[in-house]
Scaffold this motif. Structure first.
Motif, PDB file in Angstrom:
ATOM      1  N   LEU A  50       2.214  11.587   2.975  1.00 28.04           N
ATOM      2  CA  LEU A  50       3.256  12.464   3.042  1.00 28.04           C
ATOM      3  C   LEU A  50       3.042  13.665   2.233  1.00 28.04           C
ATOM      4  CD1 LEU A  50       6.060  10.071   1.915  1.00 28.04           C
ATOM      5  CD2 LEU A  50       6.119  11.206   3.901  1.00 28.04           C
ATOM      6  N   LYS A  51       2.029  13.580   1.305  1.00 34.97           N
ATOM      7  CA  LYS A  51       1.640  14.793   0.597  1.00 34.97           C
ATOM      8  C   LYS A  51       0.661  15.565   1.540  1.00 34.97           C
ATOM      9  CE  LYS A  51       1.978  13.212  -4.121  1.00 34.97           C
ATOM     10  NZ  LYS A  51       1.219  12.787  -5.478  1.00 34.97           N
ATOM     11  N   GLN A  52      -0.072  14.953   2.451  1.00 35.24           N
ATOM     12  CA  GLN A  52      -0.861  15.695   3.376  1.00 35.24           C
ATOM     13  C   GLN A  52      -0.199  16.363   4.524  1.00 35.24           C
ATOM     14  OE1 GLN A  52      -4.164  13.060   4.250  1.00 35.24           O
ATOM     15  NE2 GLN A  52      -4.899  13.194   2.144  1.00 35.24           N
ATOM     16  N   ASP A 110       0.987  -1.058   0.041  1.00 30.87           N
ATOM     17  CA  ASP A 110      -0.051  -0.204   0.058  1.00 30.87           C
ATOM     18  C   ASP A 110       1.026   1.257  -0.099  1.00 30.87           C
ATOM     19  OD1 ASP A 110      -2.471   1.156   0.057  1.00 30.87           O
ATOM     20  OD2 ASP A 110      -2.786   1.179   1.919  1.00 30.87           O
ATOM     21  N   VAL A 111       1.798   1.293  -0.941  1.00 32.43           N
ATOM     22  CA  VAL A 111       2.684   2.369  -1.027  1.00 32.43           C
ATOM     23  C   VAL A 111       1.822   3.606  -1.375  1.00 32.43           C
ATOM     24  CG1 VAL A 111       4.813   3.374  -2.321  1.00 32.43           C
ATOM     25  CG2 VAL A 111       4.468   0.970  -1.695  1.00 32.43           C
ATOM     26  N   GLY A 112       0.705   3.513  -2.036  1.00 28.71           N
ATOM     27  CA  GLY A 112      -0.035   4.663  -2.226  1.00 28.71           C
ATOM     28  C   GLY A 112      -0.542   5.167  -1.084  1.00 28.71           C
ATOM     29  N   THR A 113      -0.847   4.914  -0.157  1.00 33.42           N
ATOM     30  CA  THR A 113      -1.207   5.404   1.075  1.00 33.42           C
ATOM     31  C   THR A 113      -0.074   6.179   1.800  1.00 33.42           C
ATOM     32  OG1 THR A 113      -2.897   3.638   1.417  1.00 33.42           O
ATOM     33  CG2 THR A 113      -2.325   4.797   3.280  1.00 33.42           C
ATOM     34  N   LEU A 161      11.454  12.614  -0.932  1.00 30.98           N
ATOM     35  CA  LEU A 161      10.816  11.445  -0.482  1.00 30.98           C
ATOM     36  C   LEU A 161       9.608  11.057  -1.170  1.00 30.98           C
ATOM     37  CD1 LEU A 161      11.190   8.950   1.788  1.00 30.98           C
ATOM     38  CD2 LEU A 161      10.149  10.471   3.249  1.00 30.98           C
ATOM     39  N   ILE A 162       8.697  11.822  -1.415  1.00 28.18           N
ATOM     40  CA  ILE A 162       7.761  11.469  -2.295  1.00 28.18           C
ATOM     41  C   ILE A 162       7.953  11.062  -3.522  1.00 28.18           C
ATOM     42  CG2 ILE A 162       5.513  12.673  -3.536  1.00 28.18           C
ATOM     43  CD1 ILE A 162       5.118  14.295  -0.542  1.00 28.18           C
ATOM     44  N   ASN A 163       8.959  11.701  -4.229  1.00 28.59           N
ATOM     45  CA  ASN A 163       9.493  11.451  -5.563  1.00 28.59           C
ATOM     46  C   ASN A 163      10.004   9.818  -5.563  1.00 28.59           C
ATOM     47  OD1 ASN A 163       8.405  13.866  -6.506  1.00 28.59           O
ATOM     48  ND2 ASN A 163      10.654  14.779  -6.577  1.00 28.59           N
ATOM     49  N   TYR A 164      10.923   9.637  -4.587  1.00 28.95           N
ATOM     50  CA  TYR A 164      11.429   8.365  -4.215  1.00 28.95           C
ATOM     51  C   TYR A 164      10.339   7.246  -4.430  1.00 28.95           C
ATOM     52  CZ  TYR A 164      14.171   4.517  -2.660  1.00 28.95           C
ATOM     53  OH  TYR A 164      14.759   3.273  -2.242  1.00 28.95           O
ATOM     54  N   TYR A 165       9.496   7.533  -3.321  1.00 25.59           N
ATOM     55  CA  TYR A 165       8.498   6.510  -3.321  1.00 25.59           C
ATOM     56  C   TYR A 165       7.689   6.362  -4.771  1.00 25.59           C
ATOM     57  CZ  TYR A 165       8.554   5.791   1.696  1.00 25.59           C
ATOM     58  OH  TYR A 165       9.242   5.120   2.945  1.00 25.59           O
ATOM     59  N   GLU A 166       7.059   7.481  -5.465  1.00 27.74           N
ATOM     60  CA  GLU A 166       6.422   7.311  -6.533  1.00 27.74           C
ATOM     61  C   GLU A 166       7.379   6.547  -7.695  1.00 27.74           C
ATOM     62  OE1 GLU A 166       5.410  11.345  -7.090  1.00 27.74           O
ATOM     63  OE2 GLU A 166       3.598  10.996  -6.196  1.00 27.74           O
ATOM     64  N   LYS A 167       8.836   6.899  -7.749  1.00 25.29           N
ATOM     65  CA  LYS A 167       9.547   6.250  -8.839  1.00 25.29           C
ATOM     66  C   LYS A 167       9.737   4.743  -8.421  1.00 25.29           C
ATOM     67  CE  LYS A 167      14.099   6.735 -10.618  1.00 25.29           C
ATOM     68  NZ  LYS A 167      15.450   7.554 -10.728  1.00 25.29           N
ATOM     69  N   ASN A 168       9.805   4.427  -7.179  1.00 19.95           N
ATOM     70  CA  ASN A 168      10.231   3.157  -6.908  1.00 19.95           C
ATOM     71  C   ASN A 168       9.079   2.289  -6.345  1.00 19.95           C
ATOM     72  OD1 ASN A 168      13.150   3.098  -7.062  1.00 19.95           O
ATOM     73  ND2 ASN A 168      12.968   4.961  -5.849  1.00 19.95           N
ATOM     74  N   ARG A 169       7.796   2.625  -6.487  1.00 17.25           N
ATOM     75  CA  ARG A 169       6.414   2.051  -6.160  1.00 17.25           C
ATOM     76  C   ARG A 169       6.847   0.418  -6.691  1.00 17.25           C
ATOM     77  NH1 ARG A 169       0.793   4.087  -5.830  1.00 17.25           N
ATOM     78  NH2 ARG A 169       1.762   5.975  -6.136  1.00 17.25           N
TER      79      ARG A 169
END
Length: 108
Positions: A12-14, A4-7, A30-38
């Motif tokens: 983080l965005k909130q 559930d990386v999306g959560t 950090l947000i970019n890292y999670y999005e890139k490595n989902r």
């Protein structure tokens, strides 16, 4: 572990916007890292397949396969020489040394 990386990204965005520019930059990184490595963070699937998700096995192999041979007293290596010995060492430790013997017999 719940795939559930999306959560995590959403949470983080909130987070409140920080007045400290450095903190805000780090948050965005950090947000970019999670999005890139989902796709690489599907740990529950990897575990179900019997794959390792930690770095311990790689670190152990590095000590056992490379450091043990490459850090002998008096050793000096060029990048090319290091790579060649590392390849041979990996083959040897993988119990595939017979393939090297077969290849050298064909070449000879």
């Amino acid at each position: 572990l719940e795939d559930d990386v999306g959560t995590v990204i959403k949470e983080l965005k909130q987070l409140p916007i920080s007045s400290n520019k450095k903190n805000e930059t780090q948050k965005q990184n950090l947000i970019n890292y999670y999005e890139k490595n989902r796709k690489r963070m599907r740990y529950n699937i990897f575990l179900k397949r019997g794959l390792l998700i930690g770095s311990g096995a790689v670190e152990s192999a590095h000590r056992n396969v490379l450091q043990q041979r490459m850090q002998l007293s008096g050793q000096r290596w060029t990048k090319t020489g290091f790579q060649q010995i590392a390849n041979l060492r990996a083959i040897y430790k993988s119990d595939k040394w017979h393939r090297i013997r077969e290849l050298t017999k064909k070449v000879a």
